[in-house]
Write a protein that holds these residues in place. Structure first.
Motif, mmCIF file in Angstrom:
data_model
loop_
_atom_site.group_PDB
_atom_site.id
_atom_site.type_symbol
_atom_site.label_atom_id
_atom_site.label_comp_id
_atom_site.label_asym_id
_atom_site.label_seq_id
_atom_site.Cartn_x
_atom_site.Cartn_y
_atom_site.Cartn_z
ATOM 1 N N VAL A 1 2.686 -5.181 5.506
ATOM 2 C CA VAL A 1 2.504 -3.726 5.508
ATOM 3 C C VAL A 1 3.769 -3.015 5.971
ATOM 4 O O VAL A 1 4.131 -1.960 5.451
ATOM 5 C CB VAL A 1 1.289 -3.329 6.372
ATOM 6 C CG1 VAL A 1 1.211 -1.827 6.540
ATOM 7 C CG2 VAL A 1 0.016 -3.827 5.718
ATOM 8 N N ALA B 1 1.270 -3.775 -2.180
ATOM 9 C CA ALA B 1 -0.124 -3.484 -1.816
ATOM 10 C C ALA B 1 -1.088 -4.319 -2.654
ATOM 11 O O ALA B 1 -2.099 -4.813 -2.145
ATOM 12 C CB ALA B 1 -0.418 -2.002 -1.993
ATOM 13 N N THR C 1 5.907 -7.676 8.947
ATOM 14 C CA THR C 1 4.703 -8.024 8.187
ATOM 15 C C THR C 1 4.725 -7.353 6.817
ATOM 16 O O THR C 1 5.561 -6.504 6.546
ATOM 17 C CB THR C 1 3.429 -7.568 8.917
ATOM 18 O OG1 THR C 1 3.494 -6.151 9.069
ATOM 19 C CG2 THR C 1 3.286 -8.226 10.254
ATOM 20 N N THR D 1 -9.359 -7.163 7.389
ATOM 21 C CA THR D 1 -8.516 -5.990 7.098
ATOM 22 C C THR D 1 -7.578 -5.704 8.261
ATOM 23 O O THR D 1 -6.420 -5.377 8.040
ATOM 24 C CB THR D 1 -9.350 -4.737 6.789
ATOM 25 O OG1 THR D 1 -10.289 -4.556 7.827
ATOM 26 C CG2 THR D 1 -10.063 -4.858 5.481
ATOM 27 N N SER D 2 -8.060 -5.840 9.498
ATOM 28 C CA SER D 2 -7.151 -5.484 10.588
ATOM 29 C C SER D 2 -6.089 -6.560 10.813
ATOM 30 O O SER D 2 -4.941 -6.241 11.117
ATOM 31 C CB SER D 2 -7.921 -5.186 11.873
ATOM 32 O OG SER D 2 -8.541 -6.342 12.334
ATOM 33 N N LEU E 1 -1.101 -7.910 -1.348
ATOM 34 C CA LEU E 1 -1.831 -7.954 -0.079
ATOM 35 C C LEU E 1 -3.337 -7.887 -0.323
ATOM 36 O O LEU E 1 -4.126 -8.609 0.298
ATOM 37 C CB LEU E 1 -1.375 -6.796 0.823
ATOM 38 C CG LEU E 1 -1.958 -6.773 2.216
ATOM 39 C CD1 LEU E 1 -1.544 -7.995 2.991
ATOM 40 C CD2 LEU E 1 -1.526 -5.517 2.962
ATOM 41 N N THR F 1 -3.249 -6.387 8.176
ATOM 42 C CA THR F 1 -2.496 -5.138 8.036
ATOM 43 C C THR F 1 -1.847 -4.676 9.340
ATOM 44 O O THR F 1 -1.549 -3.506 9.485
ATOM 45 C CB THR F 1 -3.396 -4.004 7.518
ATOM 46 O OG1 THR F 1 -4.498 -3.866 8.416
ATOM 47 C CG2 THR F 1 -3.910 -4.286 6.130
ATOM 48 N N THR G 1 2.803 -12.556 8.203
ATOM 49 C CA THR G 1 1.450 -12.019 8.049
ATOM 50 C C THR G 1 0.426 -13.146 8.051
ATOM 51 O O THR G 1 -0.628 -13.028 8.674
ATOM 52 C CB THR G 1 1.345 -11.209 6.744
ATOM 53 O OG1 THR G 1 2.369 -10.227 6.741
ATOM 54 C CG2 THR G 1 -0.003 -10.543 6.616
ATOM 55 N N THR H 1 -4.415 -1.169 0.890
ATOM 56 C CA THR H 1 -3.615 -0.383 1.829
ATOM 57 C C THR H 1 -3.487 1.064 1.353
ATOM 58 O O THR H 1 -3.053 1.307 0.235
ATOM 59 C CB THR H 1 -2.201 -0.980 1.932
ATOM 60 O OG1 THR H 1 -2.329 -2.386 1.925
ATOM 61 C CG2 THR H 1 -1.522 -0.539 3.198
#
Lengths: 294, 290
Positions: A251, A271, A249, A225-226, A274, A229, A72, B133
């Motif tokens: 996610v 989560a 990754t 964010t993109s 992250l 994730t 990631t 998320t």
């Protein structure tokens, strides 16, 4: 205090529908998820409090998680800055063109991210058999004598995923930059020309970028964010999990525990970690962006 | 519009070298972007034997509409009429987008135009929520939606959408970037109420913001498959139904798959084109007014 509140009566009424829905459907679930990250919760039995156990497990017992963190970070470090620069530079260059040309080019650059799964076309391009576009051409011209398993070979998986992610990276941020640039005040440029702004670089640094500030941070958050994730694209392109977890990754790891192993407490802990990674990088980017145009 | 450009052209020098670099960048970047798209379009019109051809061809040689015809036939055999799927999608997309833009911009007005105390903190929470998320919030959300009695109803997708963080954040950025404070003060002196300032001054001046928001929201809702809260077949959406048709059948359905990809892509592109042309229009217009 009450007088002030009465003066803003209308405003509270305006913000109420959004705020109520946001609290109910976002704030409450997020708080619940954070609490769940300190429990063992298999979605059948009631959650059991386990303290920091999930977090300790993540860092000390879960080797795959560390691979996922490494991957990631690689994605984020490469696709993040590159796609952010691409978004801005492309939007800025397009803005100089005539409206008709600009509309066509905006569509051209934005089209890849417009449709959710258009990127599966890359599966055809990098298909491992001889019908794959890349293999087909390489074989036809004799560059290789056996098809390469682009999407299964751990050496190729990562570069290909990065390529595809960059292909579809001109998304929300790009669109906002295009719209934002078109709304800049032309009077400022006339004034700038009088003040001795000579070439397009000075114009960019002293006039355009400071005016674009509200949008720059927006674009950065979209990119963060993109790029942190990426998951669905990887699963659809190189499988879930990918060979040797070469493209795994955070996610994807979260999805593994959340939807396959039903270990929701553990998934929530992932989560939360992250989330902190993204917040830290957002703070760093904010510091950098504050220097723009000075 | 034209005048604005000619003014800038004459005052600021543009080096030819720079122009060449820029054109090269746009050409190479454009080609990288467009080649896969050409392949998508071309594949949808390829007969099955051309889809599996060595060496592969980028451009279709004997275009056929057979893939679309096959898809039509399969759609006609569907247990739930296809119009129903389409209607569900249209309801979700329209109501979801309208609510998202309307409630988001109302809230953004309070935060960025009125700057009501305390609302700034609210906005930073909204921005932070973008970084959490959503997969782990599904269970609490399910409980809430079940409590409200929205399970197996389109409301479960539409109403939570009205508070999507992006709506508020994007509109508030454009208010910061485009709204002249003096305009608001003038309206206040004229005695305009909050709703009038919002509707007649702020919204028309940030047209690019909500046009962009419509593009983004449409595109996201258009690919909604029905979420985790909808079980009835007659409440599922068009992408769900199309994917069901295309996902099965391996090699024989490759052509249909290509057709589905094209159909799913073309609708958001049309919406994008309509909105984008309006963005260009408005900017030209307000440029003149200045």
């Amino acid at each position: 205090m009450f007088k002030e509140m009465r003066a803003y009566k209308m405003c509270y009424l305006f913000i109420a529908p959004y705020a109520i829905l946001f609290v109910v459907f976002t704030v409450v679930p997020v708080v619940m998820a954070i609490l769940l990250s300190f429990t063992y919760f298999n979605m059948l039995q009631p959650p059991q409090w386990v303290g920091m156990h999930n977090y300790i497990r993540l860092f000390l017992e879960d080797e795959v998680f560390l691979i996922a963190v490494k991957n990631t970070l690689i994605y984020a470090a490469i696709t993040g800055p590159v796609s952010y620069l691409l978004c801005f530079v492309t939007a800025w260059l397009i803005n100089e063109l005539k409206p008709k040309v600009r509309a066509v080019l905006t569509l051209l650059f934005y089209a890849p991210s417009i449709s959710g799964n258009a990127y599966v076309i890359w599966r055809v391009i990098f298909s491992g058999d001889t019908y794959g576009i890349v293999n087909g051409f390489l074989l036809y011209y004799g560059w290789i004598n056996a098809p390469i398993q682009w999407l299964l070979d751990p050496d190729w998986i990562m570069p290909i995923v990065i390529l595809v992610v960059l292909w579809m990276s001109l998304g929300t941020g790009f669109l906002v930059f295009v719209a934002g640039l078109q709304g800049l005040d032309p009077r400022l440029y006339e004034a700038g020309a009088i003040d001795g702004v000579r070439n397009r670089w000075q114009e960019l640094w002293y006039l355009t970028l400071p005016q674009m500030r509200p949008y720059l941070m927006f674009g950065a958050i979209m990119t963060i964010t993109s790029s942190f994730t990426v998951a669905g694209e990887i699963s659809n392109l190189v499988g879930f999990p990918s060979t040797d977890y070469a493209a795994h990754t955070i996610v994807q790891h979260l999805q593994d525990y959340g939807t396959i192993r039903f270990d929701m407490g553990y998934a929530s802990a992932i989560a939360v970690i992250l989330f902190f990674m993204m917040v830290v990088s957002q703070r760093v980017v904010q510091k950098l962006l504050n220097k723009v145009g000075e | 519009m034209a005048s604005r450009f000619s003014i800038r052209k004459t005052r600021l020098s543009r080096s030819t070298g720079g122009d060449i670099v820029i054109i090269l960048f746009l050409l190479i970047g454009g080609a990288f972007m467009v080649i896969p798209m050409i392949l998508i379009i071309s594949n949808a019109f390829k007969p099955l034997n051309e889809l599996f051809l060595f060496p592969p061809r980028l451009i279709v040689r004997n275009p056929t509409t057979k893939n679309f015809h096959d898809l039509m036939v399969m759609m006609a055999q569907s247990w739930v009429p296809f119009g129903r799927y389409l209607l569900n999608s249209l309801i979700i997309v329209t109501l979801g987008t309208l609510g998202n833009v309307f409630f988001g911009s109302l809230a953004a007005y309070v935060i960025s135009v009125r700057r009501v105390p305390g609302t700034k903190t609210f906005m930073s929470i909204v921005v932070l929520s973008l970084m959490f998320t959503s997969e782990v919030t599904r269970i609490p959300n399910y409980v809430t939606i079940a409590f409200l009695g929205w399970i197996d109803s389109l409301r479960s997708i539409i109403i939570p959408r009205w508070s999507a963080p992006l709506g508020l954040y994007l509109v508030s950025r454009f208010i910061e970037g485009m709204i002249d404070r003096s305009l608001i003060e003038a309206a206040e002196i004229d005695g305009a109420g909050d709703f009038r300032i919002y509707w007649q001054i702020v919204m028309p001046n940030i047209k690019p913001a909500w046009l962009t928001m419509i593009i983004l929201s449409f595109q996201e809702l258009w690919r909604t498959q029905g979420g985790h809260y909808i079980y009835s077949e007659q409440l599922k959406t068009l992408p769900y139904a199309l994917n069901q048709l295309a996902a099965q059948g391996g090699v024989a359905r490759q052509g249909v798959q290509a057709a589905v990809t094209l159909i799913m892509m073309i609708v958001p592109i049309i919406v994008f084109l309509i909105n984008q042309s309006k963005i260009v229009d408005t900017m030209g217009h307000s440029g003149m007014a200045n």
